[in-house]
Motif scaffolding. Structure first.
Motif, PDB file in Angstrom:
ATOM      1  N   PRO A  13      42.947  65.772  11.627  1.00  0.00           N
ATOM      2  CA  PRO A  13      42.120  64.696  11.083  1.00  0.00           C
ATOM      3  C   PRO A  13      42.345  63.389  11.846  1.00  0.00           C
ATOM      4  CG  PRO A  13      43.154  65.931   9.306  1.00  0.00           C
ATOM      5  CD  PRO A  13      43.775  66.420  10.586  1.00  0.00           C
ATOM      6  N   GLY A  14      41.255  62.758  12.262  1.00  0.00           N
ATOM      7  CA  GLY A  14      41.347  61.487  12.964  1.00  0.00           C
ATOM      8  C   GLY A  14      41.676  61.587  14.435  1.00  0.00           C
ATOM      9  N   SER A  15      41.781  62.798  14.969  1.00  0.00           N
ATOM     10  CA  SER A  15      42.126  62.963  16.380  1.00  0.00           C
ATOM     11  C   SER A  15      41.013  62.427  17.274  1.00  0.00           C
ATOM     12  CB  SER A  15      42.366  64.443  16.704  1.00  0.00           C
ATOM     13  OG  SER A  15      42.557  64.625  18.095  1.00  0.00           O
ATOM     14  N   ASP A  16      41.413  61.754  18.359  1.00  0.00           N
ATOM     15  CA  ASP A  16      40.464  61.247  19.338  1.00  0.00           C
ATOM     16  C   ASP A  16      40.384  62.127  20.583  1.00  0.00           C
ATOM     17  OD1 ASP A  16      39.903  59.050  17.721  1.00  0.00           O
ATOM     18  OD2 ASP A  16      41.446  57.812  18.663  1.00  0.00           O
ATOM     19  N   LEU A  17      41.052  63.267  20.577  1.00  0.00           N
ATOM     20  CA  LEU A  17      41.036  64.152  21.735  1.00  0.00           C
ATOM     21  C   LEU A  17      39.630  64.679  21.993  1.00  0.00           C
ATOM     22  CD1 LEU A  17      44.256  66.328  21.300  1.00  0.00           C
ATOM     23  CD2 LEU A  17      43.784  64.687  23.141  1.00  0.00           C
ATOM     24  N   SER A  24      36.458  69.573  34.916  1.00  0.00           N
ATOM     25  CA  SER A  24      36.616  69.259  33.495  1.00  0.00           C
ATOM     26  C   SER A  24      37.499  68.027  33.341  1.00  0.00           C
ATOM     27  CB  SER A  24      37.241  70.443  32.748  1.00  0.00           C
ATOM     28  OG  SER A  24      36.389  71.571  32.798  1.00  0.00           O
ATOM     29  N   TYR A  25      37.186  67.234  32.314  1.00  0.00           N
ATOM     30  CA  TYR A  25      37.885  65.968  32.089  1.00  0.00           C
ATOM     31  C   TYR A  25      38.406  65.891  30.654  1.00  0.00           C
ATOM     32  CZ  TYR A  25      36.559  63.920  36.569  1.00  0.00           C
ATOM     33  OH  TYR A  25      36.436  63.649  37.899  1.00  0.00           O
ATOM     34  N   TRP A  26      39.425  65.028  30.469  1.00  0.00           N
ATOM     35  CA  TRP A  26      40.168  64.894  29.209  1.00  0.00           C
ATOM     36  C   TRP A  26      40.282  63.418  28.847  1.00  0.00           C
ATOM     37  CZ3 TRP A  26      44.541  62.060  28.300  1.00  0.00           C
ATOM     38  CH2 TRP A  26      45.358  62.380  27.206  1.00  0.00           C
ATOM     39  N   ASN A  27      40.211  63.127  27.536  1.00  0.00           N
ATOM     40  CA  ASN A  27      40.430  61.760  27.064  1.00  0.00           C
ATOM     41  C   ASN A  27      41.000  61.810  25.651  1.00  0.00           C
ATOM     42  OD1 ASN A  27      39.368  59.061  25.678  1.00  0.00           O
ATOM     43  ND2 ASN A  27      39.466  58.707  27.883  1.00  0.00           N
ATOM     44  N   ASN A  28      41.852  60.845  25.303  1.00  0.00           N
ATOM     45  CA  ASN A  28      42.446  60.830  23.963  1.00  0.00           C
ATOM     46  C   ASN A  28      42.302  59.487  23.259  1.00  0.00           C
ATOM     47  OD1 ASN A  28      44.281  59.348  25.443  1.00  0.00           O
ATOM     48  ND2 ASN A  28      46.100  60.355  24.613  1.00  0.00           N
ATOM     49  N   GLY A  64      45.336  70.690  17.176  1.00  0.00           N
ATOM     50  CA  GLY A  64      46.415  69.765  17.438  1.00  0.00           C
ATOM     51  C   GLY A  64      46.610  69.442  18.906  1.00  0.00           C
ATOM     52  N   GLY A  65      45.820  70.042  19.783  1.00  0.00           N
ATOM     53  CA  GLY A  65      45.985  69.795  21.201  1.00  0.00           C
ATOM     54  C   GLY A  65      47.201  70.482  21.789  1.00  0.00           C
ATOM     55  N   SER A  66      47.722  71.505  21.082  1.00  0.00           N
ATOM     56  CA  SER A  66      48.898  72.215  21.592  1.00  0.00           C
ATOM     57  C   SER A  66      48.575  72.999  22.851  1.00  0.00           C
ATOM     58  CB  SER A  66      49.447  73.162  20.521  1.00  0.00           C
ATOM     59  OG  SER A  66      48.434  74.074  20.103  1.00  0.00           O
TER      60      SER A  66
END
Length: 241
Positions: A16-20, A30-34, A58-60
């Motif tokens: 909940p509330g993750s910005d990933l 491919s690109y990633w941002n948090n 959870g981005g594990s």
């Protein structure tokens, strides 16, 4: 990075509330941002034609693919640096779309279904695959579902149900849509569910399954001059435009 278009994006639905957020871009990997900051740069995490991607809860663990379903399992730190990876697509699978879809079991993030031409491959336990930097297709925990689509269509879209569990919907390049029940067993059931009124000239580009009710599905057809969006509330027994 260069001007490009996103083929897909994926969010962290498990926190909940993750910005990933991650995304696959045509020609540019491919690109990633948090963060949600518009001034915060995205980090490049995978090459090739960025295709479908997935964030395990959870981005594990992250999963990225590029053209023709080359699929990798990755670990990424809080700065967007890839710290470990392994290529994991199945040996023996053929017939992929150039930008090939796949879906993770919403009840088990270590299970993934990957279409390949007229067939579907299932990995039953991704957690058992170590990230040692390998870059070859593998056999670990992969099996081909004991169903093959009739009459030569190729799978272009796939969706999966949380409730009931182990139900898959697949769409093809020849209008047809199928429901596969008990996909986790050795004898899954294949049912053709496309309506006769659906566009004969279209191919299915997306299947979105309701997160709480697997009988409710939206199907999207990609073509000109056809009704593009269809809906069923009874697992494909009937459809409405």
């Amino acid at each position: 990075y260069q001007v490009s278009q996103f083929y897909t994006v994926a969010l962290d639905h498990g926190t909940p509330g993750s910005d990933l957020i991650v995304g696959g871009l045509q020609d540019n990997g491919s690109y990633w941002n948090n963060t949600l900051a518009t001034t915060d740069p995205w980090e490049w995490v995978a090459g090739g034609d960025g295709s479908y991607c997935h964030i395990a809860d959870g981005g594990s663990t992250y999963y990225f693919s590029k053209q023709l379903s080359v699929l990798a399992k990755c670990a990424i730190d809080a700065n967007g640096t890839v710290t470990a990876f392994e290529r994991i697509d199945p040996i023996g699978a053929t017939g992929y779309q150039f930008i090939n879809p796949y879906v993770f079991d919403p009840n088990n993030q270590n299970v993934v279904y990957v279409p390949a031409g007229q067939s579907i491959w299932r990995n039953s336990d991704l957690s058992a695959i170590p990230m040692n930097g390998g870059w070859d297709s593998i056999t670990t925990n992969w099996s081909q579902l004991a169903v093959t689509l009739p009459n030569g269509p190729e799978i272009t879209a796939i969706g999966i149900s949380k409730t009931p569990a182990n139900r898959i919907y697949v769409g093809t390049d020849t209008k047809t849509i199928y429901r596969i029940d008990d996909a986790d067993t050795g004898s899954p059931t294949l049912t053709s569910i496309a309506a006769a009124t659906m566009p004969a000239a279209g191919f299915v580009s997306c299947l979105a399954v309701h997160p709480d009710d697997g009988d409710k599905v939206v199907a999207v057809y990609s073509n000109y001059g056809v009704y593009s969006i269809w809906y069923t509330a009874n697992a494909g027994a009937t459809w409405v435009k």
